[in-house]
Design a protein around this motif. Structure first.
Motif, PDB file in Angstrom:
ATOM      1  N   ASP A  34      10.796  10.732  41.556  1.00  0.00           N
ATOM      2  CA  ASP A  34      10.923  10.820  43.006  1.00  0.00           C
ATOM      3  C   ASP A  34      12.382  10.987  43.391  1.00  0.00           C
ATOM      4  OD1 ASP A  34       8.325   8.448  43.981  1.00  0.00           O
ATOM      5  OD2 ASP A  34       8.255  10.578  43.502  1.00  0.00           O
ATOM      6  N   VAL A  35      12.599  11.679  44.501  1.00  0.00           N
ATOM      7  CA  VAL A  35      13.950  11.755  45.012  1.00  0.00           C
ATOM      8  C   VAL A  35      14.358  10.391  45.515  1.00  0.00           C
ATOM      9  CG1 VAL A  35      13.724  14.160  45.663  1.00  0.00           C
ATOM     10  CG2 VAL A  35      13.173  12.403  47.325  1.00  0.00           C
ATOM     11  N   ALA A  36      15.635  10.117  45.553  1.00  0.00           N
ATOM     12  CA  ALA A  36      16.140   8.845  46.044  1.00  0.00           C
ATOM     13  C   ALA A  36      15.783   8.683  47.512  1.00  0.00           C
ATOM     14  CB  ALA A  36      17.650   8.784  45.845  1.00  0.00           C
ATOM     15  N   ASP A  37      15.709   7.414  47.956  1.00  0.00           N
ATOM     16  CA  ASP A  37      15.303   7.135  49.329  1.00  0.00           C
ATOM     17  C   ASP A  37      16.168   7.857  50.352  1.00  0.00           C
ATOM     18  OD1 ASP A  37      13.208   5.602  48.511  1.00  0.00           O
ATOM     19  OD2 ASP A  37      14.189   3.671  48.862  1.00  0.00           O
ATOM     20  N   GLN A  38      17.479   7.896  50.119  1.00  0.00           N
ATOM     21  CA  GLN A  38      18.349   8.543  51.101  1.00  0.00           C
ATOM     22  C   GLN A  38      18.091  10.044  51.169  1.00  0.00           C
ATOM     23  OE1 GLN A  38      19.319   6.942  48.386  1.00  0.00           O
ATOM     24  NE2 GLN A  38      21.040   7.935  47.311  1.00  0.00           N
ATOM     25  N   ASP A  39      17.764  10.647  50.036  1.00  0.00           N
ATOM     26  CA  ASP A  39      17.421  12.071  50.033  1.00  0.00           C
ATOM     27  C   ASP A  39      16.082  12.300  50.719  1.00  0.00           C
ATOM     28  OD1 ASP A  39      19.746  12.690  48.602  1.00  0.00           O
ATOM     29  OD2 ASP A  39      18.750  12.326  46.690  1.00  0.00           O
ATOM     30  N   ALA A  40      15.114  11.415  50.419  1.00  0.00           N
ATOM     31  CA  ALA A  40      13.791  11.546  51.027  1.00  0.00           C
ATOM     32  C   ALA A  40      13.880  11.404  52.539  1.00  0.00           C
ATOM     33  CB  ALA A  40      12.843  10.496  50.454  1.00  0.00           C
ATOM     34  N   GLU A  41      14.708  10.481  53.015  1.00  0.00           N
ATOM     35  CA  GLU A  41      14.832  10.301  54.458  1.00  0.00           C
ATOM     36  C   GLU A  41      15.376  11.558  55.117  1.00  0.00           C
ATOM     37  OE1 GLU A  41      17.122   7.481  57.738  1.00  0.00           O
ATOM     38  OE2 GLU A  41      16.640   6.684  55.735  1.00  0.00           O
TER      39      GLU A  41
ATOM     40  N   VAL B 299      11.431  17.678  57.839  1.00  0.00           N
ATOM     41  CA  VAL B 299       9.996  17.965  57.960  1.00  0.00           C
ATOM     42  C   VAL B 299       9.510  17.614  59.357  1.00  0.00           C
ATOM     43  CG1 VAL B 299       7.696  17.299  57.174  1.00  0.00           C
ATOM     44  CG2 VAL B 299       9.515  17.712  55.501  1.00  0.00           C
ATOM     45  N   ASP B 300       9.872  16.425  59.830  1.00  0.00           N
ATOM     46  CA  ASP B 300       9.445  15.982  61.157  1.00  0.00           C
ATOM     47  C   ASP B 300       9.911  16.952  62.227  1.00  0.00           C
ATOM     48  OD1 ASP B 300       8.341  13.918  62.993  1.00  0.00           O
ATOM     49  OD2 ASP B 300      10.440  13.743  63.611  1.00  0.00           O
ATOM     50  N   ARG B 301      11.169  17.343  62.169  1.00  0.00           N
ATOM     51  CA  ARG B 301      11.725  18.261  63.172  1.00  0.00           C
ATOM     52  C   ARG B 301      11.041  19.622  63.099  1.00  0.00           C
ATOM     53  NH1 ARG B 301      16.440  17.103  62.130  1.00  0.00           N
ATOM     54  NH2 ARG B 301      16.872  18.662  60.521  1.00  0.00           N
TER      55      ARG B 301
ATOM     56  N   LEU C 221       1.205   8.606  50.713  1.00  0.00           N
ATOM     57  CA  LEU C 221       1.194   7.296  50.086  1.00  0.00           C
ATOM     58  C   LEU C 221       1.843   6.275  51.016  1.00  0.00           C
ATOM     59  CD1 LEU C 221       2.190   8.293  46.434  1.00  0.00           C
ATOM     60  CD2 LEU C 221      -0.087   7.629  47.265  1.00  0.00           C
ATOM     61  N   PRO C 222       1.503   4.976  50.879  1.00  0.00           N
ATOM     62  CA  PRO C 222       1.994   3.961  51.818  1.00  0.00           C
ATOM     63  C   PRO C 222       3.502   3.977  52.019  1.00  0.00           C
ATOM     64  CG  PRO C 222       0.287   3.024  50.428  1.00  0.00           C
ATOM     65  CD  PRO C 222       0.555   4.396  49.890  1.00  0.00           C
ATOM     66  N   GLU C 223       4.283   4.101  50.932  1.00  0.00           N
ATOM     67  CA  GLU C 223       5.735   4.069  51.083  1.00  0.00           C
ATOM     68  C   GLU C 223       6.256   5.283  51.856  1.00  0.00           C
ATOM     69  OE1 GLU C 223       4.863   5.557  46.803  1.00  0.00           O
ATOM     70  OE2 GLU C 223       4.027   4.141  48.277  1.00  0.00           O
ATOM     71  N   ASN C 224       5.583   6.424  51.699  1.00  0.00           N
ATOM     72  CA  ASN C 224       5.994   7.621  52.440  1.00  0.00           C
ATOM     73  C   ASN C 224       5.509   7.566  53.888  1.00  0.00           C
ATOM     74  OD1 ASN C 224       7.274   8.706  50.166  1.00  0.00           O
ATOM     75  ND2 ASN C 224       5.353   9.613  49.428  1.00  0.00           N
ATOM     76  N   GLN C 225       4.347   6.946  54.112  1.00  0.00           N
ATOM     77  CA  GLN C 225       3.882   6.711  55.481  1.00  0.00           C
ATOM     78  C   GLN C 225       4.921   5.910  56.244  1.00  0.00           C
ATOM     79  OE1 GLN C 225       0.829   7.144  57.295  1.00  0.00           O
ATOM     80  NE2 GLN C 225      -0.462   8.121  55.755  1.00  0.00           N
ATOM     81  N   ALA C 226       5.380   4.809  55.638  1.00  0.00           N
ATOM     82  CA  ALA C 226       6.317   3.916  56.318  1.00  0.00           C
ATOM     83  C   ALA C 226       7.633   4.623  56.626  1.00  0.00           C
ATOM     84  CB  ALA C 226       6.555   2.675  55.462  1.00  0.00           C
ATOM     85  N   LEU C 227       8.157   5.355  55.655  1.00  0.00           N
ATOM     86  CA  LEU C 227       9.434   6.030  55.847  1.00  0.00           C
ATOM     87  C   LEU C 227       9.318   7.108  56.913  1.00  0.00           C
ATOM     88  CD1 LEU C 227      12.346   6.635  55.125  1.00  0.00           C
ATOM     89  CD2 LEU C 227      11.531   8.023  53.186  1.00  0.00           C
ATOM     90  N   PHE C 228       8.277   7.937  56.835  1.00  0.00           N
ATOM     91  CA  PHE C 228       8.136   9.038  57.794  1.00  0.00           C
ATOM     92  C   PHE C 228       7.933   8.507  59.212  1.00  0.00           C
ATOM     93  CE2 PHE C 228       5.862  12.395  60.072  1.00  0.00           C
ATOM     94  CZ  PHE C 228       6.664  13.496  59.806  1.00  0.00           C
ATOM     95  N   ARG C 229       7.101   7.470  59.367  1.00  0.00           N
ATOM     96  CA  ARG C 229       6.843   6.932  60.702  1.00  0.00           C
ATOM     97  C   ARG C 229       8.104   6.285  61.293  1.00  0.00           C
ATOM     98  NH1 ARG C 229       1.618   7.075  62.092  1.00  0.00           N
ATOM     99  NH2 ARG C 229       0.134   7.610  60.438  1.00  0.00           N
TER     100      ARG C 229
ATOM    101  N   ILE D 174      11.143   7.339  60.986  1.00  0.00           N
ATOM    102  CA  ILE D 174      12.108   8.332  61.457  1.00  0.00           C
ATOM    103  C   ILE D 174      11.494   9.394  62.375  1.00  0.00           C
ATOM    104  CG2 ILE D 174      13.590   7.998  59.458  1.00  0.00           C
ATOM    105  CD1 ILE D 174      11.557  11.149  59.608  1.00  0.00           C
ATOM    106  N   SER D 175      10.159   9.456  62.463  1.00  0.00           N
ATOM    107  CA  SER D 175       9.506  10.544  63.204  1.00  0.00           C
ATOM    108  C   SER D 175       9.748  10.443  64.703  1.00  0.00           C
ATOM    109  CB  SER D 175       8.001  10.542  62.934  1.00  0.00           C
ATOM    110  OG  SER D 175       7.356  11.565  63.700  1.00  0.00           O
ATOM    111  N   ARG D 176       9.915  11.599  65.328  1.00  0.00           N
ATOM    112  CA  ARG D 176      10.037  11.704  66.783  1.00  0.00           C
ATOM    113  C   ARG D 176       8.871  12.492  67.374  1.00  0.00           C
ATOM    114  NH1 ARG D 176      12.769   8.327  65.479  1.00  0.00           N
ATOM    115  NH2 ARG D 176      15.013   7.984  65.802  1.00  0.00           N
ATOM    116  N   ASN D 177       7.803  12.651  66.607  1.00  0.00           N
ATOM    117  CA  ASN D 177       6.655  13.434  67.063  1.00  0.00           C
ATOM    118  C   ASN D 177       5.754  12.565  67.942  1.00  0.00           C
ATOM    119  OD1 ASN D 177       4.223  14.955  67.296  1.00  0.00           O
ATOM    120  ND2 ASN D 177       4.719  16.044  65.419  1.00  0.00           N
ATOM    121  N   PRO D 178       5.659  12.842  69.249  1.00  0.00           N
ATOM    122  CA  PRO D 178       4.854  12.001  70.130  1.00  0.00           C
ATOM    123  C   PRO D 178       3.356  12.113  69.891  1.00  0.00           C
ATOM    124  CG  PRO D 178       5.609  13.939  71.320  1.00  0.00           C
ATOM    125  CD  PRO D 178       6.279  13.980  69.973  1.00  0.00           C
TER     126      PRO D 178
END
Length: 383
Positions: A198-205, A211-213, A232-240, A242-246
């Motif tokens: 997996d890419v490191a957390d800072q890269d994934a963020e 992706v979100d934008r 996956l749960p860890e990616n759900q948490a990270l994406f949510r 930082i997401s700005r998608n209403p």
């Protein structure tokens, strides 16, 4: 393949086009052997368009108008990847093709404008949604409704925005490639991880922000569709975080989308989206009831049609399978009821929906058991 949502937002088929305008609608089939008849039926409809053009003395460059249709008829790859329906629109300098998740009735017509009512019904159906399959190795986008789910190729602008974030990581030894998938399995354009790390957390963020934008600007805003996250749960948490998608739905599916077949993903996606869909309809029904109690809502077709012509309808609910044959005067809103078997007669509910959209209103097509009225429509007026 052209994007129905993007073209609708851009006004491609709502704006006035140079005549003649050719509209071809056809039900199609997803699999062999049923789809073998689809190109044959398309050629028959194409002949109808050609015959109609021959009766139009003012029509110029007839062969230039028909050539894109003929080229499509010979595209074997296209006919091997059809959905439930097909629309092809042609005019001088314009040709658009859309695959549809819902079947349409056969139609081939040459007129001064495109025949778009079936498209409006599909675009305004309240049960449509997007699914975003997200991992630290790639992204997949799907469009669905209660009956179907299909992979969607990301728009070039969306891929470009994500690629720019990914390319920043390519100098890092742990990042090799990334994936823009058009669906489960090997389909799609591949730029994905060659290793399992997996890419490191800072890269994934950083990548998830891109992706979100990209999804928000190029997919969600043009379509207005709710977005279901499958990750996956860890990616759900990270994406949510930082997401700005209403329109990102609170409830997601905690699994890698690659682990599910398209049928399994469709079943689980609709179970997750249905409560959101029902809550949305319930809110609109409540708003209609409140508006009606304040004389800011109506269900009488003649009254609502006059309000639509005046630009007063903010939100309109139309019953999905209801048809009211007739004609409307676009200047006054006066209506006349007729027999739908008459080829010059259209559906007044479709005409009403088109008028509301023309003046910037919202139109939703809903099933009969969710309609708050018995007239086939419910309108909320602007205050």
């Amino acid at each position: 393949m052209d994007s129905l949502d993007n073209d609708y937002t851009a006004g491609v088929f709502l704006d006035t086009q140079e005549a003649p305008c050719l509209s071809l609608y056809q039900p199609t089939h997803r699999s062999h052997p049923d789809n073998q008849q689809d190109p044959i039926r398309f050629r028959n409809l194409l002949r109808s368009l050609e015959d109609s053009l021959k009766r139009e003395p003012a029509a110029k460059d007839v062969q230039a108008l028909l050539n894109p249709f003929r080229k499509l008829a010979e595209d074997a790859d296209f006919w091997n990847r059809t959905n439930e329906g097909l629309v092809a629109l042609g005019a001088p300098g314009l040709f658009r093709v859309y695959r549809l998740q819902r079947p349409v009735r056969e139609l081939a017509v040459v007129a001064e404008s495109f025949h778009i009512k079936p498209l409006l019904r599909i675009l305004q159906s309240a049960d449509r949604y997007h699914v975003l399959g997200l991992s630290r190795q790639g992204v997949q986008l799907f469009e669905g409704n209660r009956d179907a789910l299909d992979p969607v190729q990301l728009s070039p602008d969306a891929e470009r925005g994500i690629s720019e974030a990914v390319s920043t990581d390519k100098k890092e030894p742990h990042v090799q490639v990334w994936t823009f998938g058009a669906g489960p399995g090997p389909a799609g354009v591949r730029h994905g991880h060659a290793s399992a790390a997996d890419v490191a957390d800072q890269d994934a963020e950083r990548i998830f922000r891109a992706v979100d934008r990209a999804i928000l600007e190029n997919e969600t805003r043009p379509s207005g569709l709710p977005l279901l996250l499958v990750a996956l749960p860890e990616n759900q948490a990270l994406f949510r975080r930082i997401s700005r998608n209403p329109l990102l739905i609170d409830q997601g599916i905690e699994i890698n989308s690659d682990a599910l077949s398209i049928e399994e993903l469709r079943d689980r996606a609709w179970k997750a989206v249905e409560p959101y869909y029902l809550a949305r309809l319930a809110r609109l029904v409540d708003l209609f009831g409140l508006a009606q109690s304040r004389d800011l809502g109506g269900a009488d077709l003649a009254q609502v049609m006059r309000a639509a012509v005046a630009g007063r309808v903010a939100t309109l609910l139309i019953e999905a399978d209801r048809k009211v044959p007739g004609r409307v005067d676009p200047a006054t809103g006066a209506i006349e009821f007729h027999d739908l078997a008459d080829p010059t007669v259209d559906d007044l509910l479709d005409d009403l929906g088109e008028l509301v959209l023309k003046y910037g209103g919202q139109v939703l097509v809903v099933p009969s058991d969710r309609m708050p009225t018995r007239s086939g429509l419910a309108a909320i007026y602007r205050a």
